[in-house]
Design a protein around this motif. Structure first.
Motif, PDB file in Angstrom:
ATOM      1  N   ILE A 152      42.459  60.069 -47.977  1.00 17.50           N
ATOM      2  CA  ILE A 152      41.756  60.732 -49.079  1.00 17.50           C
ATOM      3  C   ILE A 152      41.527  59.743 -50.228  1.00 17.50           C
ATOM      4  O   ILE A 152      40.976  60.125 -51.257  1.00 17.50           O
ATOM      5  N   ASP A 153      41.957  58.489 -50.036  1.00 18.26           N
ATOM      6  CA  ASP A 153      41.868  57.486 -51.099  1.00 18.26           C
ATOM      7  C   ASP A 153      40.772  56.461 -50.854  1.00 18.26           C
ATOM      8  O   ASP A 153      39.951  56.204 -51.723  1.00 18.26           O
ATOM      9  N   ASN A 154      40.753  55.869 -49.670  1.00 23.20           N
ATOM     10  CA  ASN A 154      39.756  54.874 -49.293  1.00 23.20           C
ATOM     11  C   ASN A 154      40.000  54.532 -47.827  1.00 23.20           C
ATOM     12  O   ASN A 154      40.969  54.980 -47.238  1.00 23.20           O
ATOM     13  N   TYR A 155      39.115  53.734 -47.251  1.00 25.54           N
ATOM     14  CA  TYR A 155      39.270  53.402 -45.839  1.00 25.54           C
ATOM     15  C   TYR A 155      40.564  52.623 -45.607  1.00 25.54           C
ATOM     16  O   TYR A 155      40.884  51.687 -46.345  1.00 25.54           O
ATOM     17  N   SER A 177      51.449  51.268 -42.754  1.00 28.21           N
ATOM     18  CA  SER A 177      51.402  52.701 -43.005  1.00 28.21           C
ATOM     19  C   SER A 177      51.742  53.035 -44.448  1.00 28.21           C
ATOM     20  O   SER A 177      52.676  52.486 -45.035  1.00 28.21           O
ATOM     21  N   GLY A 178      50.952  53.950 -45.020  1.00 25.36           N
ATOM     22  CA  GLY A 178      51.174  54.399 -46.381  1.00 25.36           C
ATOM     23  C   GLY A 178      50.468  53.588 -47.435  1.00 25.36           C
ATOM     24  O   GLY A 178      50.457  53.969 -48.606  1.00 25.36           O
ATOM     25  N   VAL A 179      49.859  52.458 -47.057  1.00 23.39           N
ATOM     26  CA  VAL A 179      49.172  51.583 -47.999  1.00 23.39           C
ATOM     27  C   VAL A 179      47.675  51.850 -47.926  1.00 23.39           C
ATOM     28  O   VAL A 179      47.095  51.845 -46.833  1.00 23.39           O
ATOM     29  N   VAL A 180      47.057  52.101 -49.055  1.00 24.32           N
ATOM     30  CA  VAL A 180      45.605  52.266 -49.080  1.00 24.32           C
ATOM     31  C   VAL A 180      44.969  50.939 -48.684  1.00 24.32           C
ATOM     32  O   VAL A 180      45.217  49.911 -49.314  1.00 24.32           O
ATOM     33  N   GLY A 181      44.166  50.943 -47.618  1.00 23.20           N
ATOM     34  CA  GLY A 181      43.610  49.695 -47.091  1.00 23.20           C
ATOM     35  C   GLY A 181      44.621  48.890 -46.311  1.00 23.20           C
ATOM     36  O   GLY A 181      44.415  47.690 -46.078  1.00 23.20           O
ATOM     37  N   GLY A 182      45.692  49.527 -45.860  1.00 23.14           N
ATOM     38  CA  GLY A 182      46.763  48.807 -45.193  1.00 23.14           C
ATOM     39  C   GLY A 182      46.421  48.275 -43.822  1.00 23.14           C
ATOM     40  O   GLY A 182      47.193  47.500 -43.244  1.00 23.14           O
ATOM     41  N   GLY A 183      45.269  48.663 -43.255  1.00 25.91           N
ATOM     42  CA  GLY A 183      44.891  48.214 -41.919  1.00 25.91           C
ATOM     43  C   GLY A 183      44.184  46.887 -41.875  1.00 25.91           C
ATOM     44  O   GLY A 183      43.890  46.374 -40.787  1.00 25.91           O
ATOM     45  N   GLY A 184      43.900  46.272 -43.039  1.00 20.53           N
ATOM     46  CA  GLY A 184      43.267  44.958 -43.068  1.00 20.53           C
ATOM     47  C   GLY A 184      41.757  45.017 -43.005  1.00 20.53           C
ATOM     48  O   GLY A 184      41.154  46.064 -42.714  1.00 20.53           O
ATOM     49  N   LEU A 231      37.063  64.274 -50.361  1.00 21.59           N
ATOM     50  CA  LEU A 231      36.393  63.229 -49.595  1.00 21.59           C
ATOM     51  C   LEU A 231      37.419  62.555 -48.697  1.00 21.59           C
ATOM     52  O   LEU A 231      38.472  62.096 -49.151  1.00 21.59           O
ATOM     53  N   VAL A 232      37.124  62.490 -47.411  1.00 20.60           N
ATOM     54  CA  VAL A 232      38.036  61.909 -46.431  1.00 20.60           C
ATOM     55  C   VAL A 232      37.364  60.698 -45.793  1.00 20.60           C
ATOM     56  O   VAL A 232      36.204  60.752 -45.381  1.00 20.60           O
ATOM     57  N   TYR A 233      38.116  59.600 -45.696  1.00 19.46           N
ATOM     58  CA  TYR A 233      37.643  58.363 -45.100  1.00 19.46           C
ATOM     59  C   TYR A 233      38.320  58.197 -43.734  1.00 19.46           C
ATOM     60  O   TYR A 233      39.550  58.136 -43.656  1.00 19.46           O
ATOM     61  N   ILE A 234      37.523  58.107 -42.688  1.00 16.47           N
ATOM     62  CA  ILE A 234      38.041  57.987 -41.324  1.00 16.47           C
ATOM     63  C   ILE A 234      37.638  56.627 -40.773  1.00 16.47           C
ATOM     64  O   ILE A 234      36.473  56.217 -40.910  1.00 16.47           O
ATOM     65  N   ASN A 294      45.401  70.256 -43.079  1.00 11.02           N
ATOM     66  CA  ASN A 294      45.029  70.759 -44.393  1.00 11.02           C
ATOM     67  C   ASN A 294      46.023  70.291 -45.454  1.00 11.02           C
ATOM     68  O   ASN A 294      45.650  69.978 -46.586  1.00 11.02           O
ATOM     69  N   ALA A 295      47.309  70.207 -45.062  1.00  5.48           N
ATOM     70  CA  ALA A 295      48.320  69.741 -46.009  1.00  5.48           C
ATOM     71  C   ALA A 295      48.080  68.293 -46.397  1.00  5.48           C
ATOM     72  O   ALA A 295      48.243  67.909 -47.565  1.00  5.48           O
ATOM     73  N   SER A 296      47.686  67.438 -45.436  1.00  5.08           N
ATOM     74  CA  SER A 296      47.391  66.041 -45.749  1.00  5.08           C
ATOM     75  C   SER A 296      46.122  65.923 -46.588  1.00  5.08           C
ATOM     76  O   SER A 296      46.023  65.064 -47.469  1.00  5.08           O
ATOM     77  N   LEU A 297      45.164  66.802 -46.304  1.00  9.00           N
ATOM     78  CA  LEU A 297      43.901  66.782 -47.051  1.00  9.00           C
ATOM     79  C   LEU A 297      44.136  67.041 -48.534  1.00  9.00           C
ATOM     80  O   LEU A 297      43.515  66.405 -49.389  1.00  9.00           O
ATOM     81  N   TRP A 298      45.042  67.985 -48.829  1.00  9.64           N
ATOM     82  CA  TRP A 298      45.245  68.380 -50.219  1.00  9.64           C
ATOM     83  C   TRP A 298      46.514  67.779 -50.811  1.00  9.64           C
ATOM     84  O   TRP A 298      47.009  68.226 -51.854  1.00  9.64           O
ATOM     85  N   ALA A 299      47.022  66.751 -50.168  1.00 11.91           N
ATOM     86  CA  ALA A 299      48.178  66.050 -50.718  1.00 11.91           C
ATOM     87  C   ALA A 299      47.756  65.262 -51.965  1.00 11.91           C
ATOM     88  O   ALA A 299      46.575  64.991 -52.182  1.00 11.91           O
ATOM     89  N   PRO A 300      48.700  64.861 -52.795  1.00  7.50           N
ATOM     90  CA  PRO A 300      48.357  64.055 -53.972  1.00  7.50           C
ATOM     91  C   PRO A 300      47.737  62.718 -53.553  1.00  7.50           C
ATOM     92  O   PRO A 300      48.086  62.153 -52.515  1.00  7.50           O
ATOM     93  N   TYR A 301      46.841  62.223 -54.373  1.00  7.86           N
ATOM     94  CA  TYR A 301      46.276  60.903 -54.101  1.00  7.86           C
ATOM     95  C   TYR A 301      47.375  59.849 -54.188  1.00  7.86           C
ATOM     96  O   TYR A 301      48.363  59.997 -54.911  1.00  7.86           O
ATOM     97  N   ALA A 302      47.188  58.765 -53.437  1.00 11.28           N
ATOM     98  CA  ALA A 302      48.197  57.711 -53.390  1.00 11.28           C
ATOM     99  C   ALA A 302      48.221  56.922 -54.693  1.00 11.28           C
ATOM    100  O   ALA A 302      47.198  56.788 -55.379  1.00 11.28           O
TER     101      ALA A 302
END
Length: 651
Positions: free
Chosen positions: A244-247, A372-379, A151-154, A112-120
């Motif tokens: 919470i930002d994008n895939y 880790s920590g980068v929006v879209g960091g997985g390629g 909205l959560v992207y998994i 829940n803490a990660s869900l409601w954390a600030p957007y990156a």
């Protein structure tokens, strides 16, 4: 022993403290959290297999006991342990990397803490989004409108999978992992045994799956590994992330966004689609052109099936690709081709002749940052494209020319005389530039800078004429070359009477097999009918392949036959519209004209096709740009040579 007498207040405090300590002990005993960021990709040792969770390790030795040696109670405990502990993701855009064995299920927790954390804070990536026509989404995208939900992207990608160990060639692919996502707060253990109406199950497609959902509190999900079929052995390793930002991971299975320009016997030239529609005077256009290879390409022979099942996984390609061939690849931004918009070009060398390959466009992280920590960091990866290298060794790729800068395809060549691409390009380019000088002098005699009523045409001017002539000149001076052994019906045989190249690499020179030269010589006396619509009394029906220059020589004998001497080859004829455009754009005083149908048009020019094939040559031609071929689920894509492109050589 006498204890001091306590006051009523002290008694109440002592009892309360004791009760609190007991409750805390029970709580710590029952709850054992694992906060994991990543796990190593390491095949477990048969003696003592470990799943490594950052600083934690779960010993699975007991789980691998022989089922015949355990009783029913132990079987029940084994099934329970196969689910494993709940692993909490380290936060939004923080992936977890984990090994998993056949039949096991790992439960993941997005707090829940990660869900409601600030957007990156979005890091710099591409100058603008690219429209490849493919969202790549397996779930439903919800807009950020309701402040009470997030909205959560998994996303999940397979990094390692069981490998084929059969005695014959691989005939199938290992099964896919399954992602389960709980859609009910009461279901904290999603998986194959949980109620179907309380979860969503997504089977990975070629090593990739994603899902998005609105959430108000903790999210539970799991990854389940199926049983390993016969002739396969090993474990899976996968990466999972929630954001919470994008895939965090991306795959575009319905869009290649990468296209074949042409090949020769040892190299291929590939190019992306337009990366932006911005104009040259716009900032976005310049930002794209200033990039240094934002994309990556993976290339592998079709027959190698070792990575079938992971072709939608950037993680799988990078971890399984052990051969870095970046030194054999040149890449850079270009504007050649469709719309003259920014594109990235890839010149891939050290390929084998007459071999089928797959090429996959990919992007590491968001193109500028990864991990880790980068929006879209997985390629990200796009749909694979297939191509086959040439076989006859008398065609070679040329591109990035100074004068004919829009030329990029294989031309007639002789590796003994011109062993590298720059030397061959210079010969053709300087020849075309010299011919253009003579035309320019003639065009200077035309009154171009005059009133509209005095110009030779109200619709065209001298700039249009000069451009049309250059397009036509480069296309006919540098004929697009194909193997003489190619059976494609729109190709024109050329240079059939020339002797084979005296190549040091082969006693038969440019011919693909020892009998080919004899076959060509035998064909010279056969009837040649290039124009079926010619008049019935024409000599067109009394010709042989050896009696006419159209087949027995070249379009440009002075340079191709005498200077380059490529041996027999086939030509992709220039498009007839290039000739028509030249006649329409230039003044009649220059005397340009095109052959008539049945009087030479069919021999000298070809017609464009709308099915993606390059059936006639025009500058900037790309295979399947408008009709990209799909790669079926059963076709093989193995990517073991990772080409990480960071060179700014082309452009």
């Amino acid at each position: 022993m006498h204890f001091p007498k306590l006051s009523p207040l002290q008694c109440r405090f002592t009892v309360s403290l004791a009760a609190s300590l007991i409750v805390l002990s029970v709580y710590l005993f029952l709850w054992n959290p694992h906060l994991a960021y990543a796990a190593e990709i390491e095949t477990p040792s048969p003696a003592s297999p470990l799943i490594i969770l950052d600083h934690y390790a779960l010993d699975l030795t007991d789980d691998l006991e022989d089922p015949q040696d355990v009783d029913d109670d132990q079987d029940a405990q084994h099934a329970k342990r196969a689910v494993g502990d709940v692993v909490t993701l380290g936060g939004s855009n923080v992936p977890g990397l984990l090994n998993i064995e056949a039949g096991n299920t790992t439960i993941w927790h997005f707090s829940n803490a990660s869900l409601w954390a600030p957007y990156a804070n979005l890091t710099d990536g591409l100058p603008s989004s690219i429209d490849d026509g493919d969202t790549g989404d397996s779930g439903t995208i919800y807009k950020r409108q309701n402040p009470s939900t997030r909205l959560v992207y998994i996303s999940v990608t397979t990094c390692l999978q069981p490998q084929w160990n059969g005695s014959t060639n691989q005939t199938t692919t290992p099964p896919q992992l399954t992602l389960y996502v709980s859609n009910a707060t009461s279901n904290k253990e999603p998986g194959p045994n949980a109620p179907a109406n309380r979860q969503v199950a997504i089977t990975l497609n070629e090593g990739f799956a994603n899902y998005s959902m609105n959430a108000t509190t903790d999210i539970y999900m799991s990854v389940h590994a199926p049983e390993v079929p016969a002739n396969f052995s090993g474990i899976w390793n996968y990466e999972i992330a929630a954001s919470i930002d994008n895939y965090y991971h991306g795959a575009h299975p319905d869009s290649p966004f990468l296209y074949l320009v042409d090949t020769d016997t040892h190299a291929a030239l590939l190019v992306t689609n337009n990366l932006t529609q911005a104009n040259p005077n716009e900032t976005t256009y310049q930002q794209w052109m200033n990039l240094t290879s934002p994309f990556t390409v993976f290339v592998q022979p079709t027959l190698d099936r070792s990575l079938d099942g992971m072709r939608n996984s950037y993680c799988g390609m990078t971890h399984a690709s052990i051969n870095n061939a970046s030194s054999s690849v040149q890449s850079g931004m270009i504007t050649r081709g469709l719309g003259h918009k920014p594109k990235e070009q890839f010149y891939i060398q050290e390929l084998n002749g007459s071999t089928s390959y797959f090429g996959v466009l990919a992007m590491e992280g968001n193109s500028t940052k990864t991990g880790s920590g980068v929006v879209g960091g997985g390629g990200q990866v796009w749909q694979p494209v297939s191509f086959k290298t040439k076989s006859d060794n008398n065609c070679a790729l040329v591109f990035n020319l100074t004068f004919c800068h829009d030329v990029a395809y294989a031309v007639p060549s002789n590796q003994d005389r011109y062993p590298d691409q720059p030397s061959l390009s210079a010969v053709y380019d300087s020849y075309a530039a010299g011919l253009y000088e003579n035309f320019a002098k003639s065009l200077d005699q035309i009154p171009c800078n005059t009133t509209l009523s005095a110009q030779y045409s109200p619709a065209k001017n001298c700039d249009d004429c000069a451009d049309a002539y250059k397009q036509w000149l480069c296309a006919v001076t540098m004929p697009r070359c194909e193997d003489f052994s190619s059976p494609l019906p729109w190709l024109q045989p050329r240079n059939m009477g020339q002797k084979p190249i005296n190549s040091s690499s082969s006693s038969i020179g440019s011919m693909p097999n020892p009998d080919m030269f004899q076959q060509v010589q035998g064909q010279l006396d056969q009837q040649y009918i290039p124009m079926t619509s010619a008049p019935s009394d024409s000599d067109a029906f009394r010709q042989t392949y050896g009696s006419v220059s159209a087949t027995n020589s070249s379009r440009n004998p002075s340079i191709i036959v005498d200077q380059i001497a490529p041996g027999p080859y086939k030509e992709v004829k220039p498009c007839e519209d290039l000739c028509f455009s030249l006649v329409r754009s230039c003044p009649a005083a220059l005397g340009f004209g095109c052959p008539d149908p049945g009087r030479g048009l069919e021999v000298d020019y070809g017609q464009r096709s709308d099915d993606g094939q390059v059936t006639c040559s025009y500058l900037g031609a790309v295979y399947y740009l408008n009709a990209a071929p799909t790669v079926s689920g059963t076709s093989s894509l193995a990517v073991a040579v990772a080409v990480v492109l960071s060179l700014w050589i082309l452009g």
